[in-house]
Design a protein around this motif. Structure first.
Motif, PDB file in Angstrom:
ATOM      1  N   TYR A  32       0.831  -1.192   0.000  1.00 21.49           N
ATOM      2  CA  TYR A  32       0.000   0.000   0.000  1.00 21.49           C
ATOM      3  C   TYR A  32       0.870   1.249   0.000  1.00 21.49           C
ATOM      4  N   SER A  52       5.213   5.732  -2.444  1.00 18.70           N
ATOM      5  CA  SER A  52       4.645   4.562  -3.094  1.00 18.70           C
ATOM      6  C   SER A  52       4.983   3.296  -2.316  1.00 18.70           C
ATOM      7  N   ASP A  99      -3.332   3.965   1.800  1.00 21.11           N
ATOM      8  CA  ASP A  99      -4.303   3.626   0.759  1.00 21.11           C
ATOM      9  C   ASP A  99      -3.619   2.731  -0.267  1.00 21.11           C
ATOM     10  N   GLN A 100      -4.433   2.023  -1.031  1.00 18.23           N
ATOM     11  CA  GLN A 100      -3.866   1.130  -2.038  1.00 18.23           C
ATOM     12  C   GLN A 100      -3.134   1.890  -3.133  1.00 18.23           C
ATOM     13  N   LYS A 101      -3.591   3.101  -3.432  1.00 18.63           N
ATOM     14  CA  LYS A 101      -3.032   3.859  -4.544  1.00 18.63           C
ATOM     15  C   LYS A 101      -2.344   5.131  -4.064  1.00 18.63           C
TER      16      LYS A 101
END
Length: 122
Positions: A32, A52, A99-101
């Motif tokens: 994540y 990232s 968050d995932q993105k």
């Protein structure tokens, strides 16, 4: 229940440094994106920095660019925010986010910590 635990906040004089940490006991977020927001008294929450999942890309608000560094250690499931050359206007509660993105973690992250206060005296 996802839990993000921040630590490292406190009182520091202007020009000083602090390092915030964000741990996630009981859940692995190694794939994540992670980040930090802050909220100063009487102001809205604002984005500070993001990283990232692999650590290869980082993003910063203009106000902290060159002074703050975000990093992560996936083996320890922990993210960090090294804050140097602190200014009184950096005084705020700092929140860890996940968050995932990486694009979403900078705007509307899914998971938030409870926050750790940072006070910079002049």
């Amino acid at each position: 229940q996802v839990q993000l635990v921040e630590s490292g906040g406190g009182l520091v004089q202007a020009g000083g440094s602090l390092r915030l940490s964000c741990a996630a006991p009981g859940r692995t977020f190694s794939t994540y994106a992670k980040g930090w927001f802050r909220q100063a008294p009487g102001k809205e929450r604002e984005f500070v920095a993001a990283i990232s999942w692999g650590g290869g890309a980082t993003y910063y608000a203009n106000s902290v660019q060159g002074r703050f560094t975000i990093s992560r250690d996936n083996a320890k499931n922990t993210a960090y925010l090294q804050m140097n050359s602190l200014k009184p206007e950096d005084t705020a509660v700092y929140f860890c986010v996940v968050d995932q993105k990486v694009g979403v973690v900078q705007t509307t992250p899914a998971y938030w910590g409870q926050g750790t206060p940072v006070t910079v005296s002049s």
